[in-house]
Write an enzyme that holds these catalytic residues in place. Structure first.
Site, PDB file in Angstrom:
ATOM      1  N   HIS A 193      31.943  32.355  37.077  1.00  0.00           N
ATOM      2  CA  HIS A 193      33.376  32.563  37.998  1.00  0.00           C
ATOM      3  C   HIS A 193      33.465  33.987  37.980  1.00  0.00           C
ATOM      4  O   HIS A 193      33.922  34.570  39.251  1.00  0.00           O
ATOM      5  CB  HIS A 193      34.371  31.824  37.226  1.00  0.00           C
ATOM      6  CG  HIS A 193      34.311  30.261  37.647  1.00  0.00           C
ATOM      7  ND1 HIS A 193      35.008  29.204  37.016  1.00  0.00           N
ATOM      8  CD2 HIS A 193      33.467  29.534  38.252  1.00  0.00           C
ATOM      9  CE1 HIS A 193      34.545  28.134  37.132  1.00  0.00           C
ATOM     10  NE2 HIS A 193      33.597  28.334  38.019  1.00  0.00           N
ATOM     11  N   GLU A 436      26.759  18.209  58.420  1.00  0.00           N
ATOM     12  CA  GLU A 436      26.587  18.567  56.818  1.00  0.00           C
ATOM     13  C   GLU A 436      26.160  17.543  56.048  1.00  0.00           C
ATOM     14  O   GLU A 436      25.982  17.796  54.888  1.00  0.00           O
ATOM     15  CB  GLU A 436      28.119  19.160  56.564  1.00  0.00           C
ATOM     16  CG  GLU A 436      29.194  18.167  56.594  1.00  0.00           C
ATOM     17  CD  GLU A 436      30.669  18.823  56.338  1.00  0.00           C
ATOM     18  OE1 GLU A 436      30.644  19.929  55.489  1.00  0.00           O
ATOM     19  OE2 GLU A 436      31.462  18.309  56.852  1.00  0.00           O
ATOM     20  N   ASN A 459      26.033  24.670  53.719  1.00  0.00           N
ATOM     21  CA  ASN A 459      26.194  24.720  52.221  1.00  0.00           C
ATOM     22  C   ASN A 459      26.259  23.378  51.739  1.00  0.00           C
ATOM     23  O   ASN A 459      25.255  22.909  50.958  1.00  0.00           O
ATOM     24  CB  ASN A 459      27.479  25.199  51.975  1.00  0.00           C
ATOM     25  CG  ASN A 459      27.761  26.595  52.047  1.00  0.00           C
ATOM     26  OD1 ASN A 459      26.943  27.430  52.489  1.00  0.00           O
ATOM     27  ND2 ASN A 459      28.956  27.055  51.851  1.00  0.00           N
ATOM     28  N   ASP A 460      26.858  22.211  52.481  1.00  0.00           N
ATOM     29  CA  ASP A 460      26.693  20.914  52.122  1.00  0.00           C
ATOM     30  C   ASP A 460      25.459  20.380  52.595  1.00  0.00           C
ATOM     31  O   ASP A 460      24.811  19.454  51.894  1.00  0.00           O
ATOM     32  CB  ASP A 460      28.042  20.172  52.642  1.00  0.00           C
ATOM     33  CG  ASP A 460      29.110  20.236  51.571  1.00  0.00           C
ATOM     34  OD1 ASP A 460      28.900  20.526  50.518  1.00  0.00           O
ATOM     35  OD2 ASP A 460      30.262  20.028  52.177  1.00  0.00           O
ATOM     36  N   CYS A 507      28.136  27.544  60.371  1.00  0.00           N
ATOM     37  CA  CYS A 507      29.344  28.254  59.605  1.00  0.00           C
ATOM     38  C   CYS A 507      29.102  27.962  58.135  1.00  0.00           C
ATOM     39  O   CYS A 507      30.161  28.420  57.396  1.00  0.00           O
ATOM     40  CB  CYS A 507      30.616  27.291  60.060  1.00  0.00           C
ATOM     41  SG  CYS A 507      30.447  25.734  59.371  1.00  0.00           S
TER      42      CYS A 507
END
Length: 584
Positions: A193, A436, A459-460, A507
């Site tokens: 993180h 996605e 991403n997904d 995106c």
């Protein structure tokens, strides 16, 4: 002792040159302290008060940092809040106080040590990095229980390079980026993180030096931190310092030129016009994106309007937020994605079911269609905001025509209600689909006949196509944007959009990755939406590429049998197409 070059891991790019400030390890040596049975109630209250204060601090840091690291990265602090709210953690501490009559700080220290040891023993880098979060939360709680002062940074205003055993998100949140030139840590992971935060803040970071150092770094020693190559140079000689100063000047000059040209048209080398859009979660991010020349918003993540509060936002509150964004953009597009809650984002005031795999569960459009009251309120606000700009509506995680039709039913119902109440709204608003999940790709032809546009969320899509959690370091190497299956999925969606004459954009993170720019343009994608930090770099990269050559590259990449083969071919193309020695 002369110059020493140490190889670590570059976790955040950039070059820093300056004096070291070594942060003492925040280790607690707490002597045994027992309490009397009559003190139990008071000790429990001390524990609860410490937890409340720690929670308030973390929530405050989350609010302050969201404008710097982006709302999408504020989940880092949610992980810390989850530890404080973990019933097992609190129960373990309570049991030690109640059964062994130990003071609250002694009990907390024992439980933190127990949890950290358990995570560290697991042969999994992801779990080891989560132990850093537990230590961070534990240190914060102990600080409140003991009433000790926090470790402070140098009081003068001179910038420095922070050297520490391990950097925590809390410590990063308290740093002034104008004073901290870079960070060096002895341990840590690239997907921790803290590393994610450092990249978001633009602070060079090199990690994992513990086994490489001949002698510990001392406060005041001159350092060079090369986050690009993962190097730390201690006591550099004049020649090396001069070399790095020149590299840093070139990078700074390049960034300055990019910023000067931020409002110039986005075009390829052979003149094909492009549209570079921004992904945003707040007005602060919108302002930053417009300052860097964004030509609109391709993804407004609205779920952050719903978080860190006690109830769902009403229609008027949402309308005000969407209207402000639309008015700022004027004629530029604003694609507002409806609530994408679930997975790693939950709401305190709306209970979600316990799920074995929340990423495959009750989230996004599935939640919205189950809670149509919440869904319709949001759609009404978006429709009303549509009168104040070029607003489009975007639906997340559509996987079937039935979901699309059900969402359209809610949209038509919202339009009827607004019309009957005499409330002005934008009729005929463009409605798009997030591509996605693999199911959406395979029915893209049917979706494209009804949707106004596609937005490919890479991403997904990569996560679901490859069945890989990219935040799990144990399998993160399998998360591969150039995997043949991923490339072919993207092409299928693009082809379906083109065949049906609708717009298509990307995106996900691929859109903001300069390494993927040639591929996407080669597939005929001219609308890319990304974080504001990526806009100038991607714009520069695309200006150096010819669309025709990119199209030839894309055809060759589609024939590759492995992700490595595709990535290597793509890299060789970029090396040949872009001037060597450029600091891009």
């Amino acid at each position: 002792m002369g110059q020493q070059t140490v190889k670590g891991i570059g976790a955040s790019a950039g070059i820093a040159i300056g004096k070291a400030f070594v942060l003492p390890a925040w280790e607690w040596d707490i002597p045994e302290k027992n309490i009397d049975v009559t003190e139990l109630a008071g000790e429990f209250e001390r524990l609860y008060q410490g937890i409340r204060r720690s929670r308030d601090e973390i929530e405050g840091m989350k609010r302050e940092m969201s404008g710097i690291i982006g709302e999408e990265n504020s989940f880092i602090f949610d992980a810390h809040l989850a530890i404080l709210d973990d019933p097992e953690f609190v129960r373990e501490v309570q049991d030690i106080i109640r059964r062994q009559y130990k003071a609250a700080e002694v009990a907390v220290k024992e439980v933190i040590d127990q949890f950290v040891s358990m995570f560290d023993m697991i042969d999994d880098e992801y779990m080891k990095e989560r132990s850093a979060d537990i230590r961070d939360v534990g240190n914060r709680l102990l600080h409140h229980l003991l009433g000790t002062p926090a470790i402070t940074l140098p009081s003068d205003n001179q910038p420095f390079i922070l050297v520490t055993k391990e950097i925590s998100p809390s410590q990063l949140a308290n740093l002034n980026p104008e004073r901290v030139l870079g960070v060096v840590t002895m341990i840590g992971g690239r997907n921790s993180h803290a590393a994610i935060m450092a990249r978001s803040m633009g602070i060079p970071l090199v990690i994992s030096l513990e086994d490489q150092l001949i002698a510990p770094i001392q406060t005041g020693e001159e350092l060079i931190v090369d986050g690009d190559r993962g190097l730390v140079i201690i006591r550099p000689d004049d020649a090396v310092r001069h070399q790095y100063e020149q590299r840093r000047r070139l990078q700074q000059e390049h960034r300055r030129k990019l910023h000067e040209n931020r409002f110039a048209p986005s075009v390829t080398k052979d003149g094909v016009p492009l549209t570079l859009l921004a992904n945003i979660s707040s007005q602060k991010e919108l302002d930053a994106a417009m300052e860097d020349g964004a030509e609109g918003v391709g993804l407004f993540r609205t779920e952050f309007l719903y978080m860190d509060r006690d109830a769902f936002p009403d229609e008027e509150e949402q309308f005000a937020v969407y209207r402000e964004a639309a008015e700022k953009l004027g004629e530029k597009p604003l694609a507002i994605r409806t609530l994408d809650i679930g997975g790693d984002k939950v709401l305190d005031y709306c209970p979600f079911p316990e799920e074995e795999n929340p990423y495959l569960g009750y989230r996004a459009i599935r939640f919205s269609l189950d809670r149509r009251d919440v869904f319709k309120t949001q759609i009404r606000a978006i429709l009303r905001a549509g009168l104040h700009g070029n607003v489009k509506l975007l639906l997340p995680m559509i996987s079937s025509m039935e979901e699309w039709w059900a969402a359209m039913d809610v949209l038509r119902e919202a339009e009827r209600e607004l019309a009957e109440a005499g409330i002005p709204y934008r009729s005929g608003m463009d409605v798009g689909v997030m591509i996605e999940v693999p199911a959406a790709v395979l029915i893209a032809g049917e979706l494209a006949k009804e949707a106004a546009f596609f937005s490919i969320g890479t991403n997904d899509l990569i996560q679901y196509v490859l069945a890989v959690d990219r935040m799990n370091d144990h399998i993160a190497h399998l998360y591969d944007p150039f995997h043949p299956a991923v490339l072919r999925m993207i092409k299928m969606a693009v082809d379906a959009a083109k065949k049906n004459g609708i717009g298509v954009s990307v995106c996900g993170e691929m859109a903001g990755d300069p390494e993927a720019a040639a591929l996407l343009v080669g597939l005929g994608i001219t609308h890319l939406s990304m974080s504001a930090r990526s806009l100038l770099v991607v714009k520069d990269r695309l200006s150096r590429l010819e669309s025709g050559e990119c199209a030839k590259l894309a055809k060759r990449l589609m024939k590759c049998k492995t992700g490595k083969e595709a990535a290597d071919l793509n890299h060789r193309f970029l090396e040949a197409a872009i001037e060597r020695g450029s600091p891009v």
